[in-house]
Scaffold this active site. Structure first.
Site, PDB file in Angstrom:
ATOM      1  N   GLU A  97       0.855  -1.195   0.000  1.00  0.00           N
ATOM      2  CA  GLU A  97       0.000   0.000   0.000  1.00  0.00           C
ATOM      3  C   GLU A  97       0.890   1.244   0.000  1.00  0.00           C
ATOM      4  OE1 GLU A  97      -2.535   1.352  -0.749  1.00  0.00           O
ATOM      5  OE2 GLU A  97      -3.988   1.720   0.834  1.00  0.00           O
ATOM      6  N   ASP A  98       0.365   2.324  -0.559  1.00  0.00           N
ATOM      7  CA  ASP A  98       1.146   3.564  -0.575  1.00  0.00           C
ATOM      8  C   ASP A  98       1.220   4.202   0.812  1.00  0.00           C
ATOM      9  OD1 ASP A  98      -1.573   4.258  -0.620  1.00  0.00           O
ATOM     10  OD2 ASP A  98      -1.416   5.574  -2.360  1.00  0.00           O
ATOM     11  N   ASP A 101      -3.719   5.830   6.349  1.00  0.00           N
ATOM     12  CA  ASP A 101      -4.230   7.085   6.903  1.00  0.00           C
ATOM     13  C   ASP A 101      -5.183   6.729   8.055  1.00  0.00           C
ATOM     14  OD1 ASP A 101      -4.480   9.963   6.709  1.00  0.00           O
ATOM     15  OD2 ASP A 101      -6.402   9.681   5.713  1.00  0.00           O
ATOM     16  N   PHE A 150      -1.133  16.566   3.982  1.00  0.00           N
ATOM     17  CA  PHE A 150      -1.467  15.897   2.737  1.00  0.00           C
ATOM     18  C   PHE A 150      -0.245  15.902   1.831  1.00  0.00           C
ATOM     19  CE2 PHE A 150      -3.337  14.922  -1.321  1.00  0.00           C
ATOM     20  CZ  PHE A 150      -4.209  13.902  -0.969  1.00  0.00           C
ATOM     21  N   ARG A 163       1.693  11.993  -9.173  1.00  0.00           N
ATOM     22  CA  ARG A 163       2.217  10.663  -8.826  1.00  0.00           C
ATOM     23  C   ARG A 163       3.661  10.485  -9.285  1.00  0.00           C
ATOM     24  NH1 ARG A 163      -2.254   7.514  -7.206  1.00  0.00           N
ATOM     25  NH2 ARG A 163      -4.172   7.882  -8.349  1.00  0.00           N
TER      26      ARG A 163
HETATM   27  P1  IMP Z   1      -7.333   5.088   4.725  1.00  0.00           P
HETATM   28  O1  IMP Z   1      -8.426   4.109   4.471  1.00  0.00           O
HETATM   29  O2  IMP Z   1      -7.869   6.339   5.369  1.00  0.00           O
HETATM   30  O3  IMP Z   1      -6.159   4.542   5.500  1.00  0.00           O
HETATM   31  O4  IMP Z   1      -6.920   5.567   3.292  1.00  0.00           O
HETATM   32  C1  IMP Z   1      -5.697   5.389   2.755  1.00  0.00           C
HETATM   33  C2  IMP Z   1      -5.738   5.899   1.328  1.00  0.00           C
HETATM   34  O5  IMP Z   1      -6.010   7.309   1.300  1.00  0.00           O
HETATM   35  C3  IMP Z   1      -4.380   5.731   0.693  1.00  0.00           C
HETATM   36  O6  IMP Z   1      -4.316   4.519   0.004  1.00  0.00           O
HETATM   37  C4  IMP Z   1      -4.299   6.915  -0.227  1.00  0.00           C
HETATM   38  O7  IMP Z   1      -4.854   6.577  -1.483  1.00  0.00           O
HETATM   39  C5  IMP Z   1      -5.167   7.965   0.393  1.00  0.00           C
HETATM   40  N1  IMP Z   1      -4.346   8.969   1.144  1.00  0.00           N
HETATM   41  C6  IMP Z   1      -4.269   9.119   2.479  1.00  0.00           C
HETATM   42  N2  IMP Z   1      -3.454  10.129   2.826  1.00  0.00           N
HETATM   43  C7  IMP Z   1      -2.977  10.615   1.660  1.00  0.00           C
HETATM   44  C8  IMP Z   1      -2.045  11.682   1.351  1.00  0.00           C
HETATM   45  O8  IMP Z   1      -1.493  12.393   2.205  1.00  0.00           O
HETATM   46  N3  IMP Z   1      -1.806  11.884   0.025  1.00  0.00           N
HETATM   47  C9  IMP Z   1      -2.381  11.139  -0.966  1.00  0.00           C
HETATM   48  N4  IMP Z   1      -3.250  10.147  -0.716  1.00  0.00           N
HETATM   49  C10 IMP Z   1      -3.540   9.883   0.588  1.00  0.00           C
HETATM   50 MG    MG Z   2      -4.762   4.276  -2.044  1.00  0.00          MG
END
Ligand code: IMP
Ligand code: MG
Length: 178
Positions: A97-98, A101, A150, A163
């Protein structure tokens, strides 16, 4: 309009983190039946770097998902936009995963993949924002912890853009926080 501001994580720091993660993963998955699952699209850049440093046999697959979350820990649900090509039963799955959050996406995805009877499931994230967690989720391998800002670059986007930036940068958006 948005504006890319300071570099938060340089390409050199990212490379060092990827090298460290790949070494750990290569040791941990020796003799296992590894399938690496990249989460599109954000993890594409990280996955490409990571797998070339992993020196045990593996196959690669991809998923694209989005999460729904209605406020309780157990009822998050993941919508699958693109599913795996491979059957993961009995396999050792490593989700790539990238960034983590809230943790909702990974918590839901793990639950979905567990229902397919894999041998094991672990998660590696390039970046982690632990201060943003709304559910109890911890990645097994984390590249770099980042503050609650962000960020874009190294696969991470804002409205599909940025990206391709080699460094991870903070994005400032007028009239909002994203
Ligand atoms: P989560 O379900 O809230 O953990 O969402 C994670 C997803 O939100 C990641 O896979 C990203 O695609 C997106 N995301 C969360 N924070 C960022 C950020 O700072 N920049 C870009 N994408 C983010
Ligand atoms: Mg994502």
């Amino acid at each position: 309009m948005e504006r890319v501001s300071e570099t938060l994580v340089s390409r050199e720091e990212i490379e060092a983190a990827v090298t460290r993660l790949a070494k750990e993963i290569s040791e941990d998955y020796k003799g296992k039946d590894l399938i690496v699952v990249g989460i599109l699209k954000g993890a594409a850049v990280f996955l490409a770097d990571l797998i070339r440093k992993i020196d045990c046999p593996m196959i690669m697959d991809f998923m694209q998902v989005s999460s729904y979350y209605n406020g309780t820990v157990s009822s998050g649900n993941v919508k699958i936009k693109k599913d795996l090509d491979y059957d993961i039963s009995g396999k050792d799955v490593l989700i790539v995963e990238d960034i983590i959050d809230s943790g909702v996406t990974m918590q839901c995805l793990k639950r979905e993949l567990f229902s397919r009877n894999p041998g094991s499931i672990r998660v590696v994230a390039a970046f982690d924002k632990p201060s943003r967690r709304t559910v109890d989720f911890k990645a097994d391998y984390v590249g770099i912890e980042v503050p609650d800002k962000f960020i874009v670059g190294y696969g991470l986007d804002y409205a599909g853009k940025y990206r391709n930036l080699p460094d991870v940068c903070v994005l400032e958006v007028d009239g909002g926080d994203k």
